[in-house]
Write a protein that holds these residues in place. Sequence first.
Motif, PDB file in Angstrom:
ATOM      1  N   THR A  81      38.760  46.627  49.937  1.00 47.05           N
ATOM      2  CA  THR A  81      38.296  45.479  49.141  1.00 47.05           C
ATOM      3  C   THR A  81      38.837  44.193  49.710  1.00 47.05           C
ATOM      4  O   THR A  81      38.119  43.204  49.893  1.00 47.05           O
ATOM      5  CB  THR A  81      38.759  45.615  47.691  1.00 47.05           C
ATOM      6  OG1 THR A  81      38.330  46.854  47.204  1.00 47.05           O
ATOM      7  CG2 THR A  81      38.194  44.490  46.815  1.00 47.05           C
ATOM      8  N   ASN A  85      36.802  41.113  51.169  1.00 47.49           N
ATOM      9  CA  ASN A  85      36.955  39.729  50.687  1.00 47.49           C
ATOM     10  C   ASN A  85      37.275  38.791  51.833  1.00 47.49           C
ATOM     11  O   ASN A  85      36.725  37.700  51.950  1.00 47.49           O
ATOM     12  CB  ASN A  85      38.070  39.649  49.638  1.00 47.49           C
ATOM     13  CG  ASN A  85      37.572  40.203  48.309  1.00 47.49           C
ATOM     14  OD1 ASN A  85      36.499  40.779  48.251  1.00 47.49           O
ATOM     15  ND2 ASN A  85      38.334  39.989  47.245  1.00 47.49           N
ATOM     16  N   LEU A 127      42.454  32.059  48.262  1.00 43.90           N
ATOM     17  CA  LEU A 127      42.489  33.316  49.042  1.00 43.90           C
ATOM     18  C   LEU A 127      43.922  33.729  49.359  1.00 43.90           C
ATOM     19  O   LEU A 127      44.290  34.897  49.251  1.00 43.90           O
ATOM     20  CB  LEU A 127      41.689  33.103  50.323  1.00 43.90           C
ATOM     21  CG  LEU A 127      41.412  34.387  51.119  1.00 43.90           C
ATOM     22  CD1 LEU A 127      40.524  35.323  50.304  1.00 43.90           C
ATOM     23  CD2 LEU A 127      40.738  34.062  52.451  1.00 43.90           C
ATOM     24  N   HIS A 130      45.468  35.011  46.355  1.00 45.07           N
ATOM     25  CA  HIS A 130      44.936  36.359  46.098  1.00 45.07           C
ATOM     26  C   HIS A 130      45.542  37.397  47.044  1.00 45.07           C
ATOM     27  O   HIS A 130      45.974  38.470  46.638  1.00 45.07           O
ATOM     28  CB  HIS A 130      43.415  36.332  46.265  1.00 45.07           C
ATOM     29  CG  HIS A 130      42.773  37.641  45.980  1.00 45.07           C
ATOM     30  ND1 HIS A 130      42.653  38.133  44.691  1.00 45.07           N
ATOM     31  CD2 HIS A 130      42.231  38.574  46.803  1.00 45.07           C
ATOM     32  CE1 HIS A 130      42.055  39.302  44.742  1.00 45.07           C
ATOM     33  NE2 HIS A 130      41.783  39.602  46.029  1.00 45.07           N
TER      34      HIS A 130
HETATM   35  C1  LIG Z   1      37.186  40.179  46.138  1.00 43.69           C
HETATM   36  O1  LIG Z   1      36.302  41.239  45.711  1.00 43.69           O
HETATM   37  C2  LIG Z   1      36.473  41.657  44.382  1.00 43.69           C
HETATM   38  C3  LIG Z   1      35.562  42.854  44.130  1.00 43.69           C
HETATM   39  O2  LIG Z   1      34.921  43.214  45.260  1.00 43.69           O
HETATM   40  C4  LIG Z   1      36.263  40.536  43.403  1.00 43.69           C
HETATM   41  O3  LIG Z   1      36.503  40.963  42.089  1.00 43.69           O
HETATM   42  C5  LIG Z   1      37.138  39.325  43.769  1.00 43.69           C
HETATM   43  O4  LIG Z   1      36.907  38.238  42.948  1.00 43.69           O
HETATM   44  C6  LIG Z   1      37.005  38.900  45.217  1.00 43.69           C
HETATM   45  N1  LIG Z   1      37.929  37.857  45.578  1.00 43.69           N
HETATM   46  C7  LIG Z   1      37.610  36.783  46.254  1.00 43.69           C
HETATM   47  C8  LIG Z   1      38.675  35.812  46.532  1.00 43.69           C
HETATM   48  O5  LIG Z   1      36.477  36.627  46.708  1.00 43.69           O
END
Ligand SMILES: *[C@H]1O[C@H](CO)[C@@H](O)[C@H](O)[C@H]1NC(C)=O
Length: 450
Positions: A81, A85, A127, A130
Amino acid sequence: MTAFSVSWWLFVLLLLWTLTMEGVEKRRRLHRLQHGQCSYTFILPELDGCPEAADAGQVGQDSPPADGEWSAEKLKRLESTMENNTTLFLLQLENSIQRNTRREAAGLQSHAVHNQTATMLEIGTNLLTHTAEQTRKLNVVEAKVLNHTSRIEIQLLENSLSTNKLEKELLLQTSEIDRLRDKNSTQMEAIESLEKQLKVASSNNTALQRQQAQLLESVHTLISMVTSTTGTHTLISMVTRSPTLAIHGVCVKSSECVFLLLKVYCDMETSGGGWTVFQRRFNGSVDFQRGWGEYRTGFGDVFGEHWLGNEALYQLSSQGQYSLRVELRDWEGNSAYAQYDRFSLTGERQQYRVYLRGYSGTAGRQSSLNTLGTGFSTRDHDNDNCDHCKCALMLTGGWWFDACGFSNLNGIYYNVGHNIRKLNGIKWHHFRGPSYSLRSTMMMVRPYDF
Ligand SMILES: *[C@H]1O[C@H](CO)[C@@H](O)[C@H](O)[C@H]1NC(C)=O
Ligand SMILES: *[C@@H]1O[C@H](CO)[C@@H](O)[C@H](O)[C@H]1NC(C)=O
Ligand SMILES: *[C@@H]1O[C@H](CO)[C@@H](O)[C@H](O)[C@H]1NC(C)=O
Ligand SMILES: *[C@@H]1O[C@H](CO)[C@@H](O)[C@H](O)[C@H]1NC(C)=O
Ligand SMILES: *[C@@H]1O[C@H](CO)[C@@H](O)[C@H](O)[C@H]1NC(C)=O
Ligand SMILES: *[C@@H]1O[C@H](CO)[C@@H](O)[C@H](O)[C@H]1NC(C)=O
Ligand SMILES: *[C@@H]1O[C@H](CO)[C@@H](O)[C@H](O)[C@H]1NC(C)=O
């Protein structure tokens, strides 16, 4: 200038991501477990063709159910995942840069570029946050997995340790058992030999006990006989089962009860045995020219030539009904016997008179002894039936002389060649005539109902 800024941020982001990922990669390597010759990891299993590793992994999965949800599968998904992303972000970034470049080329205002850069910065920060969050989560998972793994490892180690310990103990016990078995076999041998000895000893013991019991019985008989003596003359006659010897106890007189033990010679063979021998001659070694007193108490040795004694004979035969047997042998090798079913003797005051009944035998068709109560005579005690003579003086020895009668087994012993025409020799008229002196004689008594 703006392009440079974007590139710089991109570089920083990439660098940060790479560093994070490297940290993960490093930690991954730490996950590797060494079990025996095989290594395996829980996060990204490196299938080295090691079945033991897979087994160990399964064991680990099964062991603590609390951490079961944090499987390698989930971890992988999380990673993918994040990668998705990141890839998405990178694609977005690339697109916007291309757009900005195009706008720049088209003469757009720098304001828009700045705006876009700010947006990019914001997205990048998001990001980054995250990613940091994900990394933190990963770290937690990793720590948990690590904890789990190390616990499994520790358990495995403990298990193997305890297995080793058990093995060692088992070995020890086995050797101990072997040792015991060896010991046991030698002990069993010892015990068996002991048992054998015990058996022998106990059998010997029973034999001894039997002998002891016999002896005890004899002693008891003797004692009871002694104690039951009251006032009257009592004789104790006890014939043991010894083949040649019997013991006769003679208890004489009431007040000073004298207890005698008399050794006698026993004939256990003739006509059923059980005979107490009271006269025996066979080689002339003992002189039979004796007076009253000596004939009363006896002389000679019971194993050789001897006269047991009139008193003993009287005491013995007055115990009950007795039989008499006379054994004779001449110098030509012939033997003969005279037996009287009933034999009795009076006491000294009646001159030891002899009464006989029931003659039988091979020593003549009739008895050579007077059966009607002839008194005993010695050279110093004339109790014969000869009015004008002393038979004991003429014929020598001591005997139940009639006048003077057909026998005298206590005469002079004549050796072969000198035994003919001897009136004072050892005579049994109805066997070898009035003047033949015999080679051997034996007189003996036994209970009539023996
Ligand atoms: C990354 O992916 C997940 C599920 O695929 C999603 O919930 C999340 O918001 C994404 N994060 C970003 C920073 O795009
Ligand atoms: C990530 O992307 C791949 C292919 O691009 C896709 O197969 C996968 O399902 C994605 N994972 C998540 C969690 O969105
Ligand atoms: C920046 O762009 C956004 C939309 O992309 C817009 O809403 C905003 O007003 C712009 N700001 C400036 C200063 O141009
Ligand atoms: C492992 O987990 C146990 C309980 O689940 C905990 O008590 C222990 O502190 C943990 N150890 C480490 C190194 O995290
Ligand atoms: C010792 O030997 C006997 C017989 O040989 C056997 O019955 C016993 O079980 C053995 N004991 C041990 C401890 O080996
Ligand atoms: C047991 O008796 C036998 C023969 O009677 C003898 O050889 C052996 O020595 C005796 N043993 C013991 C222990 O007395
Ligand atoms: C007679 O016999 C006894 C006993 O057997 C023996 O001791 C003795 O020497 C013998 N005497 C003669 C003269 O043969």
